[in-house]
Design a protein around this motif. Structure first.
Motif, mmCIF file in Angstrom:
data_model
loop_
_atom_site.group_PDB
_atom_site.id
_atom_site.type_symbol
_atom_site.label_atom_id
_atom_site.label_comp_id
_atom_site.label_asym_id
_atom_site.label_seq_id
_atom_site.Cartn_x
_atom_site.Cartn_y
_atom_site.Cartn_z
ATOM 1 N N ARG A 1 16.043 11.253 -2.038
ATOM 2 C CA ARG A 1 14.657 10.636 -2.526
ATOM 3 C C ARG A 1 13.834 10.930 -1.613
ATOM 4 N N TYR A 2 13.859 11.000 -0.278
ATOM 5 C CA TYR A 2 12.875 10.853 0.775
ATOM 6 C C TYR A 2 13.014 11.893 1.978
ATOM 7 N N ARG A 3 13.877 12.959 1.746
ATOM 8 C CA ARG A 3 13.889 13.786 2.772
ATOM 9 C C ARG A 3 12.488 14.679 2.947
ATOM 10 N N ALA A 4 11.919 15.205 1.778
ATOM 11 C CA ALA A 4 10.843 15.814 1.695
ATOM 12 C C ALA A 4 9.491 14.814 2.169
ATOM 13 N N ARG B 1 1.981 13.090 -8.998
ATOM 14 C CA ARG B 1 1.458 14.289 -8.942
ATOM 15 C C ARG B 1 2.263 15.447 -7.895
ATOM 16 N N CYS B 2 3.207 15.307 -7.390
ATOM 17 C CA CYS B 2 4.208 16.179 -6.396
ATOM 18 C C CYS B 2 5.272 16.138 -7.369
ATOM 19 N N LYS B 3 5.908 17.540 -7.717
ATOM 20 C CA LYS B 3 7.096 17.495 -8.326
ATOM 21 C C LYS B 3 8.007 18.250 -7.494
ATOM 22 N N THR B 4 7.415 19.332 -6.733
ATOM 23 C CA THR B 4 8.259 20.145 -6.008
ATOM 24 C C THR B 4 8.487 19.640 -4.569
ATOM 25 N N GLU B 5 9.724 20.292 -3.980
ATOM 26 C CA GLU B 5 9.779 19.689 -2.532
ATOM 27 C C GLU B 5 8.788 19.807 -1.483
ATOM 28 N N LEU C 1 0.813 -1.109 0.073
ATOM 29 C CA LEU C 1 -0.053 0.052 -0.113
ATOM 30 C C LEU C 1 0.852 1.143 -0.032
ATOM 31 N N ILE C 2 1.963 1.138 0.838
ATOM 32 C CA ILE C 2 2.851 2.518 0.779
ATOM 33 C C ILE C 2 3.544 2.622 -0.511
ATOM 34 N N SER C 3 3.914 1.525 -1.224
ATOM 35 C CA SER C 3 4.760 1.598 -2.685
ATOM 36 C C SER C 3 3.676 2.202 -3.628
ATOM 37 N N GLN C 4 2.557 1.904 -3.479
ATOM 38 C CA GLN C 4 1.558 2.100 -4.686
ATOM 39 C C GLN C 4 1.160 3.591 -4.157
ATOM 40 N N SER C 5 1.029 3.994 -2.981
ATOM 41 C CA SER C 5 0.698 5.487 -2.906
ATOM 42 C C SER C 5 1.700 6.379 -3.055
ATOM 43 N N GLU C 6 3.006 5.903 -2.810
ATOM 44 C CA GLU C 6 4.161 6.700 -3.150
ATOM 45 C C GLU C 6 4.083 7.045 -4.479
ATOM 46 N N ARG C 7 3.964 5.910 -5.413
ATOM 47 C CA ARG C 7 4.163 6.136 -6.827
ATOM 48 C C ARG C 7 2.804 7.179 -7.281
ATOM 49 N N ILE C 8 1.711 7.187 -6.885
ATOM 50 C CA ILE C 8 0.799 7.928 -7.154
ATOM 51 C C ILE C 8 1.134 9.320 -6.802
ATOM 52 N N ILE C 9 1.618 9.595 -5.619
ATOM 53 C CA ILE C 9 1.908 10.878 -4.853
ATOM 54 C C ILE C 9 3.203 11.459 -5.752
ATOM 55 N N GLY D 1 2.588 15.944 0.262
ATOM 56 C CA GLY D 1 2.196 14.627 -0.157
ATOM 57 C C GLY D 1 2.629 13.539 0.970
ATOM 58 N N GLY D 2 3.611 13.877 1.494
ATOM 59 C CA GLY D 2 4.044 12.934 2.741
ATOM 60 C C GLY D 2 3.095 12.858 3.888
ATOM 61 N N VAL D 3 2.414 14.113 4.032
ATOM 62 C CA VAL D 3 1.170 14.018 4.962
ATOM 63 C C VAL D 3 0.320 13.038 4.402
ATOM 64 N N ALA D 4 -0.034 13.518 3.270
ATOM 65 C CA ALA D 4 -1.228 12.515 2.683
ATOM 66 C C ALA D 4 -1.096 11.180 2.674
#
Length: 324
Positions: free
Chosen positions: A190-193, A43-47, A32-40, A53-56
């Motif tokens: 990759r994951y800081r933001a 849609r989310c390009k800037t930091e 679920l996390i991997s699939q949600s990350e791909r979707i986010i 997107g991380g909150v969502a």
């Protein structure tokens, strides 16, 4: 009845652990996390967007896991009371990781005791993020003990704590919080933001369990005839000698109980990382300290179970099946 279900799940974890081919909710949470990350990320390009997107991501994953756990139990108890109890025991069993942690540490200890450094390093690489190919026996032992100490909280004490507060659905939600941190809660480019919110929420979730772990692991040390006073003293003194605001509590406590130093410099992705030492080197660490730390984890886990079961009984929290 509720405590009996907890006890059944606790015993199942002690006896069975996590057989690799059995279905396990954490694997589903990971997908679920991997699939949600791909979707986010699509849609989310800037930091700034990735931070939101991380909150969502956190809200979707944790909320979905809690809701699905609640609905599964509701449906199971609707089918039959005995079936609901079986499903509840299974859910609780899956959030506990004491046996898996014990087996992983033992898999490092056995070849190390026999002098097979290559096999020991290979097994250690399965449970730590640092580079293991050049580690010597004291470094291997230290890394294994640190993993056991830290995961005494993440793998047993914290799930039991949230089980006491909100039953199996909240314990499952905690597991989602913990899994998010392990998958995206890194300070890499990759994951800081994207992972910042998940990392901070994991710190919040483990705040109370980590401090309880300090006391429980110190009491476990006393039970084993180790240094109870040093466990308490070093646990308190060096509790923040770690990049995590929570991991230092159990690691420092175990270091104090054993009279050894943990932490220190390590290599991650070919880069040497200077980390503070935790504890006092009253003696050199040895492979035999690994099973000592595992025993401390088990004793602390049993104490945590008894403590939370008692608190649950005193406050008379309504069991899940009683409100259906």
């Amino acid at each position: 009845m509720t405590v009996l279900l907890w006890f059944a799940a606790f015993v199942l974890d002690m006896k069975l652990g996590d057989p690799p081919h059995w279905p396990h909710p954490v694997r589903w949470i990971g997908r679920l996390i991997s699939q949600s990350e791909r979707i986010i990320r699509r849609r989310c390009k800037t930091e700034a967007d990735l931070k939101w997107g991380g909150v969502a991501l956190w809200l979707v994953v944790v909320g979905s896991v809690w809701l699905m756990s609640y609905l599964v139990l509701w449906l199971a108890y609707g089918v039959a009371f005995w079936f609901g109890m079986l499903v509840e025991v299974w859910l609780i069993y899956t959030v506990l990781a004491g046996r898996s942690l014990s087996d992983a540490a033992n898999a490092v200890y056995q070849p190390l005791k026999q002098g097979d450094l290559a096999a020991s390093r290979q097994q250690l690489a399965q449970i730590v993020g640092r580079e293991t190919s050049q580690l010597q026996p004291p470094q291997i032992s230290r890394a294994a003990i640190e993993t056991v100490a830290e995961n005494s909280v993440d793998g047993v004490i914290a799930p039991l704590f949230f089980l006491m507060i909100g039953g199996a659905p909240l314990a499952m939600a905690y597991k989602a919080v913990n899994t998010l941190d392990s998958m995206v809660g890194y300070k890499t480019p990759r994951y800081r933001a994207l992972g910042m919110f998940s990392a901070r929420m994991d710190d919040v979730a483990n705040g109370i369990p980590a401090r309880l772990g300090w006391l429980l692991l110190a009491l476990a040390a006393k039970w084993q005839g180790l240094d109870f006073r040093q466990a308490l003293r070093i646990g308190w003194r060096d509790r923040y000698q770690h990049r995590s605001p929570n991991s230092g509590w159990p690691e420092a406590t175990v270091a104090g109980a054993l009279g050894i130093r943990l932490g220190g410099p390590s290599v991650y992705f070919n880069q040497r990382v200077e980390k503070p030492w935790i504890g006092d080197a009253r003696r050199e660490v040895t492979p035999e300290d690994i099973p000592q730390s595992v025993q401390m984890m088990w004793v602390a886990s049993v104490m945590a179970f008894l403590l939370f079961a008692l608190l649950h009984s005193l406050v008379s929290v309504t069991p899940f099946n009683a409100v259906l």
